[in-house]
Design a protein around this motif. Structure first.
Motif, PDB file in Angstrom:
ATOM      1  N   TYR A   9       0.827  -1.199   0.000  1.00  0.00           N
ATOM      2  CA  TYR A   9       0.000   0.000   0.000  1.00  0.00           C
ATOM      3  C   TYR A   9       0.870   1.261   0.000  1.00  0.00           C
ATOM      4  O   TYR A   9       0.693   2.155  -0.823  1.00  0.00           O
ATOM      5  N   ASN A  29      -6.657   7.714  -5.409  1.00  0.00           N
ATOM      6  CA  ASN A  29      -8.020   7.311  -5.070  1.00  0.00           C
ATOM      7  C   ASN A  29      -8.333   5.900  -5.561  1.00  0.00           C
ATOM      8  O   ASN A  29      -9.046   5.145  -4.890  1.00  0.00           O
ATOM      9  N   LYS A  30      -7.791   5.547  -6.721  1.00  0.00           N
ATOM     10  CA  LYS A  30      -8.007   4.205  -7.258  1.00  0.00           C
ATOM     11  C   LYS A  30      -7.336   3.153  -6.359  1.00  0.00           C
ATOM     12  O   LYS A  30      -7.924   2.112  -6.072  1.00  0.00           O
ATOM     13  N   LYS A  32      -6.554   3.472  -3.120  1.00  0.00           N
ATOM     14  CA  LYS A  32      -7.286   3.418  -1.857  1.00  0.00           C
ATOM     15  C   LYS A  32      -8.598   2.660  -2.011  1.00  0.00           C
ATOM     16  O   LYS A  32      -8.964   1.861  -1.144  1.00  0.00           O
ATOM     17  N   GLY A  33      -9.300   2.882  -3.107  1.00  0.00           N
ATOM     18  CA  GLY A  33     -10.563   2.192  -3.343  1.00  0.00           C
ATOM     19  C   GLY A  33     -10.383   0.693  -3.501  1.00  0.00           C
ATOM     20  O   GLY A  33     -11.162  -0.098  -2.952  1.00  0.00           O
ATOM     21  N   ASN A  34      -9.336   0.299  -4.216  1.00  0.00           N
ATOM     22  CA  ASN A  34      -9.065  -1.132  -4.389  1.00  0.00           C
ATOM     23  C   ASN A  34      -8.727  -1.792  -3.061  1.00  0.00           C
ATOM     24  O   ASN A  34      -9.155  -2.919  -2.797  1.00  0.00           O
ATOM     25  N   ARG A  36      -9.717  -0.752  -0.096  1.00  0.00           N
ATOM     26  CA  ARG A  36     -10.949  -0.789   0.719  1.00  0.00           C
ATOM     27  C   ARG A  36     -11.853  -1.936   0.297  1.00  0.00           C
ATOM     28  O   ARG A  36     -12.432  -2.615   1.145  1.00  0.00           O
ATOM     29  N   ARG A  37     -11.989  -2.152  -1.009  1.00  0.00           N
ATOM     30  CA  ARG A  37     -12.835  -3.244  -1.490  1.00  0.00           C
ATOM     31  C   ARG A  37     -12.266  -4.602  -1.114  1.00  0.00           C
ATOM     32  O   ARG A  37     -13.015  -5.558  -0.929  1.00  0.00           O
ATOM     33  N   SER A  38     -10.964  -4.682  -0.991  1.00  0.00           N
ATOM     34  CA  SER A  38     -10.323  -5.963  -0.708  1.00  0.00           C
ATOM     35  C   SER A  38     -10.096  -6.217   0.784  1.00  0.00           C
ATOM     36  O   SER A  38      -9.586  -7.268   1.150  1.00  0.00           O
ATOM     37  N   LYS A  39     -10.477  -5.283   1.626  1.00  0.00           N
ATOM     38  CA  LYS A  39     -10.161  -5.419   3.051  1.00  0.00           C
ATOM     39  C   LYS A  39     -10.879  -6.593   3.718  1.00  0.00           C
ATOM     40  O   LYS A  39     -10.402  -7.115   4.714  1.00  0.00           O
TER      41      LYS A  39
END
Length: 64
Positions: A9, A29-30, A32-34, A36-39
């Motif tokens: 990260y 942002n991309k 961070k979004g990826n 977050r979706r994978s957390k």
């Protein structure tokens, strides 16, 4: 495993700061979004796959 994810990260965010021809804010942002979706991933194979995608991006020095 957690340290690998955190290192990836941070490395991806640092890589994004050095991009010249890409919108740095969009890249950040991309990423961070990826993450977050994978957390919520719990399967080790899925986590390893996502890690390998990130490491490959850094290795190839290309934006997805």
């Amino acid at each position: 495993m957690r340290t690998k994810v955190l290192r990836l990260y941070k490395d991806l965010l640092r890589y994004g700061q050095n991009l010249r021809y890409t919108d740095q804010e969009l890249f950040k942002n991309k990423i961070k979004g990826n993450f977050r979706r994978s957390k919520d991933l719990s399967d080790v194979k899925d986590i390893e796959f996502q890690l390998q995608k990130g490491f490959q991006l850094l290795k190839d020095k290309r934006v997805i």
